[in-house]
Enzyme design. Sequence first.
Site, PDB file in Angstrom:
ATOM      1  N   GLU A 158     -56.869 -28.312  93.200  1.00 17.76           N
ATOM      2  CA  GLU A 158     -57.430 -27.886  94.482  1.00 17.76           C
ATOM      3  C   GLU A 158     -57.273 -29.021  95.491  1.00 17.76           C
ATOM      4  O   GLU A 158     -57.378 -30.196  95.136  1.00 17.76           O
ATOM      5  CB  GLU A 158     -58.909 -27.528  94.325  1.00 17.76           C
ATOM      6  N   LYS A 225     -52.249 -26.008  78.437  1.00 16.36           N
ATOM      7  CA  LYS A 225     -53.126 -26.030  79.608  1.00 16.36           C
ATOM      8  C   LYS A 225     -54.479 -26.665  79.263  1.00 16.36           C
ATOM      9  O   LYS A 225     -54.973 -27.550  79.961  1.00 16.36           O
ATOM     10  CB  LYS A 225     -53.305 -24.606  80.134  1.00 16.36           C
ATOM     11  N   PHE A 270     -55.851 -41.210  87.515  1.00 16.11           N
ATOM     12  CA  PHE A 270     -57.051 -40.698  86.857  1.00 16.11           C
ATOM     13  C   PHE A 270     -57.852 -41.788  86.154  1.00 16.11           C
ATOM     14  O   PHE A 270     -58.429 -41.588  85.099  1.00 16.11           O
ATOM     15  CB  PHE A 270     -56.712 -39.520  85.928  1.00 16.11           C
ATOM     16  N   CYS A 281     -62.341 -26.404  86.789  1.00 22.12           N
ATOM     17  CA  CYS A 281     -61.440 -26.532  85.631  1.00 22.12           C
ATOM     18  C   CYS A 281     -61.984 -27.404  84.501  1.00 22.12           C
ATOM     19  O   CYS A 281     -62.216 -26.911  83.401  1.00 22.12           O
ATOM     20  CB  CYS A 281     -60.089 -27.048  86.088  1.00 22.12           C
TER      21      CYS A 281
HETATM   22  C1  UDX Z   1     -57.594 -29.878  87.642  1.00 18.81           C
HETATM   23  C2  UDX Z   1     -56.202 -30.272  87.114  1.00 18.81           C
HETATM   24  O1  UDX Z   1     -55.771 -31.479  87.750  1.00 18.81           O
HETATM   25  C3  UDX Z   1     -55.217 -29.170  87.338  1.00 18.81           C
HETATM   26  O2  UDX Z   1     -53.955 -29.520  86.775  1.00 18.81           O
HETATM   27  C4  UDX Z   1     -55.739 -27.911  86.690  1.00 18.81           C
HETATM   28  O3  UDX Z   1     -54.887 -26.842  86.881  1.00 18.81           O
HETATM   29  C5  UDX Z   1     -57.119 -27.552  87.232  1.00 18.81           C
HETATM   30  O4  UDX Z   1     -57.970 -28.664  87.030  1.00 18.81           O
HETATM   31  P1  UDX Z   1     -58.841 -29.867  89.984  1.00 18.81           P
HETATM   32  O5  UDX Z   1     -60.072 -29.489  89.225  1.00 18.81           O
HETATM   33  O6  UDX Z   1     -58.507 -29.121  91.220  1.00 18.81           O
HETATM   34  O7  UDX Z   1     -57.551 -29.755  89.043  1.00 18.81           O
HETATM   35  O8  UDX Z   1     -59.013 -31.390  90.411  1.00 18.81           O
HETATM   36  P2  UDX Z   1     -58.472 -32.844  90.016  1.00 18.81           P
HETATM   37  O9  UDX Z   1     -57.795 -33.418  91.190  1.00 18.81           O
HETATM   38  O10 UDX Z   1     -57.756 -32.878  88.740  1.00 18.81           O
HETATM   39  O11 UDX Z   1     -59.854 -33.643  89.905  1.00 18.81           O
HETATM   40  C6  UDX Z   1     -60.901 -33.178  89.088  1.00 18.81           C
HETATM   41  C7  UDX Z   1     -62.129 -34.028  89.194  1.00 18.81           C
HETATM   42  O12 UDX Z   1     -61.926 -35.320  88.660  1.00 18.81           O
HETATM   43  C8  UDX Z   1     -62.671 -34.230  90.599  1.00 18.81           C
HETATM   44  O13 UDX Z   1     -64.057 -33.981  90.555  1.00 18.81           O
HETATM   45  C9  UDX Z   1     -62.381 -35.683  90.901  1.00 18.81           C
HETATM   46  O14 UDX Z   1     -63.354 -36.234  91.763  1.00 18.81           O
HETATM   47  C10 UDX Z   1     -62.454 -36.305  89.511  1.00 18.81           C
HETATM   48  N1  UDX Z   1     -61.651 -37.526  89.359  1.00 18.81           N
HETATM   49  C11 UDX Z   1     -60.292 -37.463  89.440  1.00 18.81           C
HETATM   50  C12 UDX Z   1     -62.280 -38.736  89.075  1.00 18.81           C
HETATM   51  O15 UDX Z   1     -63.514 -38.810  88.989  1.00 18.81           O
HETATM   52  N2  UDX Z   1     -61.525 -39.856  88.875  1.00 18.81           N
HETATM   53  C13 UDX Z   1     -60.164 -39.825  88.942  1.00 18.81           C
HETATM   54  O16 UDX Z   1     -59.539 -40.883  88.722  1.00 18.81           O
HETATM   55  C14 UDX Z   1     -59.532 -38.596  89.237  1.00 18.81           C
END
Ligand code: UDX
Length: 459
Positions: A158, A225, A270, A281
């Site tokens: 997203e 997935k 990440f 997700c």
């Molecule tokens: C995720 C997957 O990335 C995607 O491939 C899948 O299809 C759906 O789930 P999304 O939930 O949209 O996507 O967000 P993403 O950008 O992956 O981040 C998820 C969460 O992790 C967020 O709350 C973000 O704040 C957190 N996050 C991300 C961290 O706390 N630290 C990080 O280093 C990266």
Amino acid sequence: MKIAIIGTGYVGLTTAVVLSYLNHDVAAVDKDESKLTLLHEGKSPIHEPGIQNLLEGVWHTIRFTPNVAEVVPESELILIAVGTPPKKNGEADTQHVEQAAREVAQVCLPNRHYTLVVKSTVPIGTNQRVVEVVEDVFSERGIRGNISVASNPEFLQEGLALQGAFYPDRIVVGANSDEAVDTLRRLYQPILEQTFDPPSEFPRPSAYHLPPMMTTDPNSAEMIKYAANSFLALKISFINEIAGLCEEVDADVTEVARGIGLDARIGHQFLRAGLGWGGSCYPKDTAALLGVAAQSGYTMPITEAARTVNFRQRARIVEKLQGTLGTLKGKTIGILGLAFKPNTDDVREAPALDIIRELLAEGAIVRAHDPIAIANARRALGGNDETDNNRLLFTEDIYELSYDTDALVLVTEWEPYHKLELRRLAKQMKTPILIDGRNVYSPEEAGAAGFHYIGVGRT
Ligand code: UDX
């Protein structure tokens, strides 16, 4: 190619708009009248950077309808992109996927071949179940239909959905039929070969390589997935666990992440310590994976631990507030950010919601801000607007929010929160305490502006 997409949520609508941009003939089906009304007016029901412009560009070519029978019979490929919400026990509920498959099988023509693609995130074995559902309907209809079922999981993030759709790392296809694989290869050809003219808002990244289309069996595709999301979720939880120890031993987790990320086997992505993950997700998919395992009597302690660490991060923020302010009863706390991450108005499983609930339970007064997610958060939390004499107030002005507050908590790393006038904020607060749940500021910068600064994983 003539395509029908069932479901116009994040995945369905993004896919519809992108495939239409790639000159496919797209019809999108949704039963939700309010969504259809917006779509018929050319308005996107989801907030996603770039989607409104792209939708306007292709709007006259996409058809939106509530009726499967209107579009499926003439389609070559049907994509199911409906929701798989969690059941009470955490397992993913596949009833909408099965219902969509049933409706497709009821209206498809006996003398034509169709490829039915499951894009929704589904428990392992669902594609097989869809094959059974389709066959049951065919035998009820007394026909020998011709549908190949394939799994094609979606990995879009997203806030970056269109970027991810035009320039994916890979496309995964799980199918038992060569025909289905060939159809999907034709569908994605412009992306696999990058033969399309990029939309102006989404230029092709200079270092981008052509994405592979990986083909495998349906069960493995479904598992890919869940395993991908579970791995990313645990990577974040791992750095958050290290962050907690950094606080104890006076180390800086941002430095630790930099140092371990330089190891090519680990990588930088990440590894941002903070308030952890929310959204539709990781919380849902890790729970669903545990549900799949439980059905086999198998345990997954690593995935369980990733969840434990993740939700502990939220409680730790409230503990940090109590550590500096003592009791929170009657204290005014400003919350910056309600969406689960920047560039979305999605508040599903957002850390802010849990933190706000906990603060209210402790007797605090909460003022909350978000650039776009206030309406959704208000619905989720049942709060009122600024004028109401309620302990939860939403405001659209950060500086008004901070006036006379006892502490600010930065929950979502929205771009505007990277450029706060820290001095001005610190001056007008009752006690200038900044709990930086995403390590947006450095302790030095916040300290110099007059803040007592508390980040995640650094002292
Ligand atoms: C995720 C997957 O990335 C995607 O491939 C899948 O299809 C759906 O789930 P999304 O939930 O949209 O996507 O967000 P993403 O950008 O992956 O981040 C998820 C969460 O992790 C967020 O709350 C973000 O704040 C957190 N996050 C991300 C961290 O706390 N630290 C990080 O280093 C990266």
